[in-house]
Design a protein around this motif. Structure first.
Motif, PDB file in Angstrom:
ATOM      1  N   LEU A  11       0.906  -1.122  -0.225  1.00  0.00           N
ATOM      2  CA  LEU A  11      -0.052  -0.067   0.209  1.00  0.00           C
ATOM      3  C   LEU A  11       0.637   1.445  -0.201  1.00  0.00           C
ATOM      4  CD1 LEU A  11      -2.504  -0.383   2.860  1.00  0.00           C
ATOM      5  CD2 LEU A  11      -2.669  -0.685   0.055  1.00  0.00           C
ATOM      6  N   LEU A  12       0.033   1.785  -1.087  1.00  0.00           N
ATOM      7  CA  LEU A  12       0.700   4.035  -0.517  1.00  0.00           C
ATOM      8  C   LEU A  12       0.358   4.957  -0.070  1.00  0.00           C
ATOM      9  CD1 LEU A  12       2.114   3.386  -4.048  1.00  0.00           C
ATOM     10  CD2 LEU A  12       3.745   3.122  -2.823  1.00  0.00           C
ATOM     11  N   VAL A  13      -0.171   5.243   1.141  1.00  0.00           N
ATOM     12  CA  VAL A  13      -0.748   5.898   2.166  1.00  0.00           C
ATOM     13  C   VAL A  13      -0.102   6.967   1.535  1.00  0.00           C
ATOM     14  CG1 VAL A  13      -1.741   6.086   4.041  1.00  0.00           C
ATOM     15  CG2 VAL A  13      -1.360   3.734   3.391  1.00  0.00           C
ATOM     16  N   ALA A  14      -0.887   8.106   1.206  1.00  0.00           N
ATOM     17  CA  ALA A  14      -0.716   9.628   1.203  1.00  0.00           C
ATOM     18  C   ALA A  14      -0.179  10.604   2.422  1.00  0.00           C
ATOM     19  CB  ALA A  14      -1.680  10.395   0.246  1.00  0.00           C
ATOM     20  N   VAL A  15       0.516  10.712   2.869  1.00  0.00           N
ATOM     21  CA  VAL A  15       1.392  11.768   3.801  1.00  0.00           C
ATOM     22  C   VAL A  15      -0.527  12.780   3.539  1.00  0.00           C
ATOM     23  CG1 VAL A  15       3.521  10.623   3.454  1.00  0.00           C
ATOM     24  CG2 VAL A  15       2.502  12.944   3.060  1.00  0.00           C
ATOM     25  N   PRO A  16      -0.404  13.167   5.381  1.00  0.00           N
ATOM     26  CA  PRO A  16      -1.244  14.181   5.027  1.00  0.00           C
ATOM     27  C   PRO A  16      -1.510  15.390   3.877  1.00  0.00           C
ATOM     28  CG  PRO A  16      -0.493  13.928   7.560  1.00  0.00           C
ATOM     29  CD  PRO A  16      -0.084  12.975   6.348  1.00  0.00           C
ATOM     30  N   HIS A  17       0.007  16.046   4.019  1.00  0.00           N
ATOM     31  CA  HIS A  17      -0.428  17.003   3.244  1.00  0.00           C
ATOM     32  C   HIS A  17       0.101  16.558   2.093  1.00  0.00           C
ATOM     33  CE1 HIS A  17       4.101  15.751   3.783  1.00  0.00           C
ATOM     34  NE2 HIS A  17       4.444  16.261   2.978  1.00  0.00           N
ATOM     35  N   LEU A  18      -0.090  15.969   1.823  1.00  0.00           N
ATOM     36  CA  LEU A  18      -0.251  15.735   0.062  1.00  0.00           C
ATOM     37  C   LEU A  18      -1.623  16.266  -0.862  1.00  0.00           C
ATOM     38  CD1 LEU A  18       1.277  14.157  -2.221  1.00  0.00           C
ATOM     39  CD2 LEU A  18       0.347  12.161  -2.443  1.00  0.00           C
ATOM     40  N   GLU A  19      -1.349  16.843  -1.615  1.00  0.00           N
ATOM     41  CA  GLU A  19      -2.573  18.022  -1.606  1.00  0.00           C
ATOM     42  C   GLU A  19      -3.237  17.704  -2.735  1.00  0.00           C
ATOM     43  OE1 GLU A  19      -4.948  19.980   0.658  1.00  0.00           O
ATOM     44  OE2 GLU A  19      -3.277  19.126   1.187  1.00  0.00           O
ATOM     45  N   PHE A  23      -4.959  12.329  -5.176  1.00  0.00           N
ATOM     46  CA  PHE A  23      -4.363  11.337  -4.054  1.00  0.00           C
ATOM     47  C   PHE A  23      -4.743  11.477  -2.966  1.00  0.00           C
ATOM     48  CE2 PHE A  23      -1.960  10.851  -8.249  1.00  0.00           C
ATOM     49  CZ  PHE A  23      -1.929   9.212  -8.263  1.00  0.00           C
ATOM     50  N   ARG A  24      -5.047  12.797  -2.051  1.00  0.00           N
ATOM     51  CA  ARG A  24      -5.155  13.615  -0.962  1.00  0.00           C
ATOM     52  C   ARG A  24      -6.010  12.180   0.223  1.00  0.00           C
ATOM     53  NH1 ARG A  24      -8.079  16.602   2.606  1.00  0.00           N
ATOM     54  NH2 ARG A  24      -7.337  18.084   4.215  1.00  0.00           N
ATOM     55  N   ARG A  25      -5.340  12.429   0.867  1.00  0.00           N
ATOM     56  CA  ARG A  25      -5.875  11.107   1.934  1.00  0.00           C
ATOM     57  C   ARG A  25      -5.960   9.626   1.395  1.00  0.00           C
ATOM     58  NH1 ARG A  25      -7.708  13.050   7.645  1.00  0.00           N
ATOM     59  NH2 ARG A  25      -6.118  15.169   7.557  1.00  0.00           N
ATOM     60  N   SER A  26      -5.595   9.608  -0.266  1.00  0.00           N
ATOM     61  CA  SER A  26      -5.575   8.285  -0.297  1.00  0.00           C
ATOM     62  C   SER A  26      -5.274   7.061   0.149  1.00  0.00           C
ATOM     63  CB  SER A  26      -5.570   8.150  -2.037  1.00  0.00           C
ATOM     64  OG  SER A  26      -4.063   8.208  -2.757  1.00  0.00           O
ATOM     65  N   VAL A  27      -5.793   5.604  -0.429  1.00  0.00           N
ATOM     66  CA  VAL A  27      -5.238   4.039  -0.507  1.00  0.00           C
ATOM     67  C   VAL A  27      -4.695   3.643  -1.498  1.00  0.00           C
ATOM     68  CG1 VAL A  27      -4.783   2.317   1.372  1.00  0.00           C
ATOM     69  CG2 VAL A  27      -5.373   4.029   2.331  1.00  0.00           C
ATOM     70  N   VAL A  28      -3.642   3.249  -1.854  1.00  0.00           N
ATOM     71  CA  VAL A  28      -3.239   3.200  -3.496  1.00  0.00           C
ATOM     72  C   VAL A  28      -3.320   1.353  -3.190  1.00  0.00           C
ATOM     73  CG1 VAL A  28      -1.784   3.266  -5.155  1.00  0.00           C
ATOM     74  CG2 VAL A  28      -2.656   5.475  -4.248  1.00  0.00           C
ATOM     75  N   LEU A  29      -3.349   1.122  -3.855  1.00  0.00           N
ATOM     76  CA  LEU A  29      -2.867  -0.223  -3.515  1.00  0.00           C
ATOM     77  C   LEU A  29      -1.721  -0.669  -5.295  1.00  0.00           C
ATOM     78  CD1 LEU A  29      -2.527  -3.524  -3.266  1.00  0.00           C
ATOM     79  CD2 LEU A  29      -4.791  -3.883  -4.494  1.00  0.00           C
ATOM     80  N   LEU A  30      -0.511  -1.185  -4.903  1.00  0.00           N
ATOM     81  CA  LEU A  30       0.271  -1.569  -5.967  1.00  0.00           C
ATOM     82  C   LEU A  30       0.018  -2.773  -6.481  1.00  0.00           C
ATOM     83  CD1 LEU A  30       2.902   0.973  -6.464  1.00  0.00           C
ATOM     84  CD2 LEU A  30       4.358  -0.471  -5.719  1.00  0.00           C
ATOM     85  N   LEU A  31       0.071  -1.890  -7.848  1.00  0.00           N
ATOM     86  CA  LEU A  31      -0.330  -3.893  -8.969  1.00  0.00           C
ATOM     87  C   LEU A  31       0.701  -3.791  -9.477  1.00  0.00           C
ATOM     88  CD1 LEU A  31      -3.328  -2.429 -10.199  1.00  0.00           C
ATOM     89  CD2 LEU A  31      -2.782  -4.117  -8.524  1.00  0.00           C
ATOM     90  N   HIS A  32       1.575  -2.477 -10.438  1.00  0.00           N
ATOM     91  CA  HIS A  32       3.322  -3.166 -11.061  1.00  0.00           C
ATOM     92  C   HIS A  32       4.038  -2.193 -10.523  1.00  0.00           C
ATOM     93  CE1 HIS A  32       4.868  -4.511 -14.911  1.00  0.00           C
ATOM     94  NE2 HIS A  32       5.185  -2.911 -14.411  1.00  0.00           N
ATOM     95  N   HIS A  33       5.280  -2.695 -10.363  1.00  0.00           N
ATOM     96  CA  HIS A  33       6.302  -1.426 -10.393  1.00  0.00           C
ATOM     97  C   HIS A  33       7.494  -1.954 -10.679  1.00  0.00           C
ATOM     98  CE1 HIS A  33       9.780  -0.254  -8.655  1.00  0.00           C
ATOM     99  NE2 HIS A  33       9.144   1.595  -8.539  1.00  0.00           N
ATOM    100  N   ASP A  34       8.511  -1.542 -11.742  1.00  0.00           N
ATOM    101  CA  ASP A  34       9.525  -2.037 -12.383  1.00  0.00           C
ATOM    102  C   ASP A  34      10.626  -0.765 -12.712  1.00  0.00           C
ATOM    103  OD1 ASP A  34       8.517  -1.218 -15.202  1.00  0.00           O
ATOM    104  OD2 ASP A  34       8.461  -3.326 -15.224  1.00  0.00           O
ATOM    105  N   ARG A  35      11.374  -0.741 -13.218  1.00  0.00           N
ATOM    106  CA  ARG A  35      12.125   0.312 -13.748  1.00  0.00           C
ATOM    107  C   ARG A  35      11.729   1.165 -14.496  1.00  0.00           C
ATOM    108  NH1 ARG A  35      18.264  -1.244 -15.674  1.00  0.00           N
ATOM    109  NH2 ARG A  35      16.794  -2.776 -16.798  1.00  0.00           N
ATOM    110  N   GLU A  36      10.806   0.788 -15.490  1.00  0.00           N
ATOM    111  CA  GLU A  36       9.648   1.661 -16.261  1.00  0.00           C
ATOM    112  C   GLU A  36       8.793   2.463 -15.789  1.00  0.00           C
ATOM    113  OE1 GLU A  36      10.120   0.794 -20.273  1.00  0.00           O
ATOM    114  OE2 GLU A  36      12.086  -0.764 -19.772  1.00  0.00           O
ATOM    115  N   GLY A  37       8.463   2.410 -14.561  1.00  0.00           N
ATOM    116  CA  GLY A  37       6.855   2.894 -13.900  1.00  0.00           C
ATOM    117  C   GLY A  37       6.246   2.624 -13.378  1.00  0.00           C
ATOM    118  N   ALA A  38       4.980   2.307 -12.184  1.00  0.00           N
ATOM    119  CA  ALA A  38       4.239   2.019 -11.520  1.00  0.00           C
ATOM    120  C   ALA A  38       2.791   2.321 -11.634  1.00  0.00           C
ATOM    121  CB  ALA A  38       4.779   2.397 -10.095  1.00  0.00           C
ATOM    122  N   LEU A  39       1.988   1.186 -11.375  1.00  0.00           N
ATOM    123  CA  LEU A  39       0.539   1.254 -11.650  1.00  0.00           C
ATOM    124  C   LEU A  39       0.024   0.548 -10.644  1.00  0.00           C
ATOM    125  CD1 LEU A  39      -1.213   0.651 -14.398  1.00  0.00           C
ATOM    126  CD2 LEU A  39      -1.464  -0.855 -12.330  1.00  0.00           C
ATOM    127  N   GLY A  40      -1.245   1.668  -9.657  1.00  0.00           N
ATOM    128  CA  GLY A  40      -1.816   0.930  -8.474  1.00  0.00           C
ATOM    129  C   GLY A  40      -3.220   1.892  -8.850  1.00  0.00           C
TER     130      GLY A  40
END
Length: 186
Positions: A11-19, A23-40
């Motif tokens: 999980l990627l959990v947004a810090v409180p100051h992320l405006e 993505f404000r106060r979001s919880v993102v499930l990471l589905l893919h991550h490699d050198r090309e980028g990421a998706l969730g």
């Protein structure tokens, strides 16, 4: 425990100051991550659109609330199905495992063959990051990286998921979970 390294199923959990409103106060499930980028997908943004209005054949197999979720600001014209998998079992044919607890569902497949899942949610769009972008955001302190529980992807009350995930981390993160939406009003 906050980590700098991450992989699909975290999980990627947004810090409180992320405006950023996406993505404000979001919880993102990471589905893919490699050198090309990421998706969730953002787990806590229900759209209030009955899934039956968009994908009627999937209405009876998704977890409550049976609504479409906004997975992020990218590709809003597409849908992703995310399944929560039972430990130690092989997922049914239309599901591709991305981590021990989660899989992606082929929404063109037959929903009647999905027995054995703990749950399923459908997302319009997704969150995407280019090469190195997510790594830089995590390093800058914009996201907490924490382990996901299978129940996070199918939380019955997504409105409280951000606070619940932070609270269960304990320590300083549990305190962060109590930050008001607008600190100026505190």
């Amino acid at each position: 425990m906050v980590r700098q390294a991450f992989s699909p199923g975290d999980l990627l959990v947004a810090v409180p100051h992320l405006e950023d409103p996406n993505f404000r106060r979001s919880v993102v499930l990471l589905l893919h991550h490699d050198r090309e980028g990421a998706l969730g997908v953002v787990l806590n943004r229900p759209l209030g659109v009955d899934l039956g209005a968009v994908l009627p054949s999937w209405q009876d197999v998704v977890s409550e609330p049976a609504t479409l979720f906004q997975g992020g600001p990218v590709g809003l014209d597409g849908a992703l199905g995310v399944a929560t998998l039972r430990a130690g079992t092989e997922p049914p044919a239309p599901v591709t495992r991305i981590s021990p607890a989660f899989g992606l569902v082929d929404l063109d497949g037959d929903p009647d063959v999905l027995g054995g899942l703990l749950g399923l949610r459908v997302f319009a769009g997704h969150a995407g990051w280019g090469s190195g972008q997510l790594d830089a955001e995590v390093a800058a302190g914009d996201w907490y990286v924490v382990p996901a529980l299978p129940s996070d992807a199918i939380a019955p009350d997504p409105a409280v998921l951000w606070r619940q995930v932070l609270r269960r981390q304990g320590g300083a993160m549990a305190i962060v979970s109590t930050f008001p939406d607008d600190p100026r009003l505190n």
